[in-house]
Design a protein around this motif. Structure first.
Motif, mmCIF file in Angstrom:
data_model
loop_
_atom_site.group_PDB
_atom_site.id
_atom_site.type_symbol
_atom_site.label_atom_id
_atom_site.label_comp_id
_atom_site.label_asym_id
_atom_site.label_seq_id
_atom_site.Cartn_x
_atom_site.Cartn_y
_atom_site.Cartn_z
ATOM 1 N N THR A 1 -20.897 -1.388 3.405
ATOM 2 C CA THR A 1 -20.330 -0.063 3.115
ATOM 3 C C THR A 1 -20.081 0.076 1.622
ATOM 4 O O THR A 1 -19.915 -0.924 0.914
ATOM 5 N N ARG B 1 0.800 -1.230 0.000
ATOM 6 C CA ARG B 1 0.000 0.000 0.000
ATOM 7 C C ARG B 1 0.833 1.281 0.000
ATOM 8 O O ARG B 1 0.299 2.360 -0.232
ATOM 9 N N SER C 1 -18.142 -4.766 6.022
ATOM 10 C CA SER C 1 -17.405 -4.709 4.758
ATOM 11 C C SER C 1 -18.363 -4.788 3.566
ATOM 12 O O SER C 1 -18.210 -4.072 2.577
ATOM 13 N N CYS D 1 -17.488 1.383 0.226
ATOM 14 C CA CYS D 1 -16.075 1.112 -0.040
ATOM 15 C C CYS D 1 -15.350 1.061 1.299
ATOM 16 O O CYS D 1 -15.988 1.230 2.346
ATOM 17 N N GLY D 2 -14.044 0.838 1.271
ATOM 18 C CA GLY D 2 -13.345 0.795 2.553
ATOM 19 C C GLY D 2 -11.950 0.225 2.476
ATOM 20 O O GLY D 2 -11.406 0.021 1.380
ATOM 21 N N VAL D 3 -11.408 -0.023 3.658
ATOM 22 C CA VAL D 3 -10.049 -0.543 3.770
ATOM 23 C C VAL D 3 -10.059 -1.713 4.754
ATOM 24 O O VAL D 3 -10.498 -1.557 5.899
ATOM 25 N N HIS D 4 -9.603 -2.861 4.311
ATOM 26 C CA HIS D 4 -9.379 -3.971 5.240
ATOM 27 C C HIS D 4 -8.033 -3.738 5.912
ATOM 28 O O HIS D 4 -7.037 -3.494 5.222
ATOM 29 N N GLY E 1 -6.452 0.287 -2.612
ATOM 30 C CA GLY E 1 -7.297 -0.202 -3.707
ATOM 31 C C GLY E 1 -8.780 0.013 -3.444
ATOM 32 O O GLY E 1 -9.543 0.339 -4.348
ATOM 33 N N GLY E 2 -9.178 -0.124 -2.169
ATOM 34 C CA GLY E 2 -10.588 -0.028 -1.804
ATOM 35 C C GLY E 2 -11.142 1.385 -1.830
ATOM 36 O O GLY E 2 -12.360 1.576 -1.767
ATOM 37 N N GLY F 1 -15.884 1.765 5.201
ATOM 38 C CA GLY F 1 -15.582 0.855 6.307
ATOM 39 C C GLY F 1 -14.086 0.738 6.551
ATOM 40 O O GLY F 1 -13.294 0.781 5.605
HETATM 41 C C1 UD1 Z 1 -7.396 -6.269 -2.608
HETATM 42 C C2 UD1 Z 1 -7.596 -7.701 -2.130
HETATM 43 C C3 UD1 Z 1 -6.270 -8.277 -1.687
HETATM 44 C C4 UD1 Z 1 -5.266 -8.178 -2.835
HETATM 45 C C5 UD1 Z 1 -5.164 -6.744 -3.347
HETATM 46 C C6 UD1 Z 1 -4.307 -6.714 -4.610
HETATM 47 C C7 UD1 Z 1 -9.615 -8.559 -1.013
HETATM 48 C C8 UD1 Z 1 -10.503 -8.558 0.180
HETATM 49 N N1 UD1 Z 1 -8.549 -7.743 -1.027
HETATM 50 O O1 UD1 Z 1 -6.891 -5.480 -1.500
HETATM 51 O O2 UD1 Z 1 -6.462 -9.635 -1.298
HETATM 52 O O3 UD1 Z 1 -3.980 -8.576 -2.373
HETATM 53 O O4 UD1 Z 1 -6.475 -6.245 -3.678
HETATM 54 O O5 UD1 Z 1 -4.348 -5.493 -5.200
HETATM 55 O O6 UD1 Z 1 -9.873 -9.302 -1.944
HETATM 56 N N2 UD1 Z 1 -14.352 -2.684 1.291
HETATM 57 C C9 UD1 Z 1 -15.577 -2.210 1.693
HETATM 58 N N3 UD1 Z 1 -15.774 -1.975 3.038
HETATM 59 C C10 UD1 Z 1 -14.819 -2.224 3.957
HETATM 60 C C11 UD1 Z 1 -13.558 -2.708 3.549
HETATM 61 C C12 UD1 Z 1 -13.367 -2.930 2.196
HETATM 62 O O7 UD1 Z 1 -16.496 -2.005 0.888
HETATM 63 O O8 UD1 Z 1 -15.072 -2.012 5.152
HETATM 64 C C13 UD1 Z 1 -14.150 -2.960 -0.163
HETATM 65 C C14 UD1 Z 1 -13.137 -2.055 -0.806
HETATM 66 O O9 UD1 Z 1 -13.709 -0.841 -1.252
HETATM 67 C C15 UD1 Z 1 -12.648 -2.924 -1.925
HETATM 68 C C16 UD1 Z 1 -12.718 -4.332 -1.349
HETATM 69 O O10 UD1 Z 1 -13.626 -4.261 -0.282
HETATM 70 O O11 UD1 Z 1 -13.527 -2.827 -3.024
HETATM 71 C C17 UD1 Z 1 -11.385 -4.840 -0.876
HETATM 72 O O12 UD1 Z 1 -10.809 -3.942 0.063
HETATM 73 P P1 UD1 Z 1 -9.270 -4.091 0.483
HETATM 74 O O13 UD1 Z 1 -8.996 -5.503 0.832
HETATM 75 O O14 UD1 Z 1 -8.946 -3.059 1.490
HETATM 76 O O15 UD1 Z 1 -8.610 -3.723 -0.932
HETATM 77 P P2 UD1 Z 1 -7.096 -3.906 -1.432
HETATM 78 O O16 UD1 Z 1 -6.132 -3.414 -0.435
HETATM 79 O O17 UD1 Z 1 -7.078 -3.332 -2.798
#
Ligand code: UD1
Ligand code: BG6
Ligand code: NA
Length: 365
Positions: free
Chosen positions: A140, A27, A137, A142-145, A36-37, A127
């Motif tokens: 919402t 990131r 997740s 969009c968001g960040v895990h 990405g999210g 989120g």
């Molecule tokens: C994503 C992949 C990750 C991969 C990376 C490669 C998932 C879960 N994540 O991570 O495995 O290594 O791409 O580029 O498959 N979101 C919500 N609400 C939330 C959290 C997230 O809607 O509370 C959505 C985000 O907007 C996004 C998706 O879930 O569309 C995945 O989020 P996140 O895992 O943070 O994205 P990346 O870091 O891009």
């Protein structure tokens, strides 16, 4: 699963150099931040009228710890809402708001009800969660895990520090179109890169915190004073002590000291004052002076090398921590307090991972 550790809380505290690394993995790129999210939504967020942080417990405290930096990087006003209180008040949420929901589990009932409420009111809902596939997740926009790895101890530790880092990265991403803050952004990105090694360093205070815990084992109460970036640290440190060590503890805003808390000060009540280097340092020095002149029993957390500056006559106990960028200092400062709460719990003979009456995920109102 606990490996060489006695408890999950202990394991999760010591895991933080690793969990923070996985939170940031992939990131921080070419001196920039890539989430990405959020990528597709940054333009909308930049145009919003207000950011509202919503959460419960430790997740609320993490949002509070990130608030100042989000305001600094984005120029957008940030307000704070405890999820249950937003629901109780049916507080105003508008289409022009960005509502940021923070939850380790992504399943906390009040947080999810507040999410439904914000969705109905037309806000952009973001989120910040540790749980892929959780209700938060999914619901919402969009968001960040935070990718801290599974957290088992009821008292949240590694999720707290990863949430702060995720929200700091979110602030950097939202503010990345601003030329005037480019140098500051670069400094924080490099601070994030070296954060896991600073966390390893502060974890070496383990034995010292165990020793401190043994001196507090019979105390009835513990106050924690913080301000600025570390007001959240005071609240979260006190929450840890309360929830696992079953000792009354309160986190207090040092700027409010004279408006009540000062009446409690005597030679017996232990008081932790967080006084690491930042723009509030001189104000905290004066707080220490005022507490000492009332014979307060002080434990001062300061930056490495500042022991004799914060406590010239040696009459307080000092915890020296490594200094990092001001907005990241809460990630470092909470760790000695997590260790203190952990050791206090073990020494007092309470259940570390399953505190009395508490649940990891509160799925009912
Ligand atoms: C994503 C992949 C990750 C991969 C990376 C490669 C998932 C879960 N994540 O991570 O495995 O290594 O791409 O580029 O498959 N979101 C919500 N609400 C939330 C959290 C997230 O809607 O509370 C959505 C985000 O907007 C996004 C998706 O879930 O569309 C995945 O989020 P996140 O895992 O943070 O994205 P990346 O870091 O891009
Ligand atoms: C419970 C947990 O009270 O829920 C806390 O015991 C946690 O540790 C709080 O902070 C909020 O949980 P979540 O999953 O929404 O972050
Ligand atoms: Na989603």
């Amino acid at each position: 699963k606990k490996g060489s550790y006695d408890h999950f809380m202990q394991k999760e505290i010591h895991e933080q150099p690793h969990s923070l690394t996985t939170t940031m993995r992939g990131r921080l790129k070419d001196g920039g931040v890539l989430l990405g999210g959020l990528k597709e939504h940054l333009k909308t967020i930049r145009r919003c009228r207000r950011v509202v942080f919503i959460g419960c417990g430790t997740s609320y405290n993490a949002a509070l710890a990130a608030r100042t930096f989000v305001e600094e990087m984005t120029g957008i006003p940030v307000t704070m809402e405890v999820a249950s209180d937003l629901l109780d008040r049916q507080g105003p949420i508008y289409r022009e708001d960005t509502a940021v929901f923070v939850s380790q589990s992504g399943e906390t009932a009040d947080t999810l009800l507040a999410l439904d409420y914000a969705l109905e009111n037309g806000a952009l809902c973001v989120g910040i969660t540790n749980t892929v596939g959780s209700t938060l997740s999914r619901k919402t926009h969009c968001g960040v895990h935070i990718n801290a790895g599974c957290e088992i101890g009821v008292a949240s530790t590694k999720a707290y520090t990863s949430q702060i880092v995720a929200m700091a990265m979110m602030a950097l991403a939202i503010g990345s179109d601003q030329i005037s803050t480019q140098a500051r952004r670069n400094a924080i990105i490099s601070g994030l890169t070296s954060l896991p090694s600073c966390v390893s360093e502060v974890l070496k205070l383990d034995a010292e915190m165990k020793e401190l815990a043994s001196s507090l084992i019979d105390s009835e109460s513990l106050l924690v004073f913080g301000r600025g970036y570390n007001y959240a640290t005071a609240l979260e440190g006190a929450l840890k002590v309360k929830e696992v060590a079953l000792m009354h503890s309160e986190g207090l805003l040092a700027g409010e000291m004279k408006h009540g808390p000062l009446a409690l000060v005597d030679e017996i009540l232990p008081i932790i004052v967080i006084a690491t280097r930042d723009a509030c340092f001189s104000k905290q020095q004066s707080v220490i002076q005022q507490l000492l002149s009332r014979k307060g029993r002080l434990i001062v957390m300061c930056s490495k090398g500042d022991a004799s500056t914060v406590c010239p006559n040696g009459s307080c106990r000092v915890i020296e921590v490594p200094g990092v960028a001001d907005c990241l200092q809460p990630v470092i400062n909470i760790i000695p307090l997590q260790l203190l709460a952990y050791h206090l719990t073990v020494l007092r003979g309470f259940d570390v991972d399953q505190p009395r009456n508490l649940a990891k995920s509160v799925t009912t109102q």
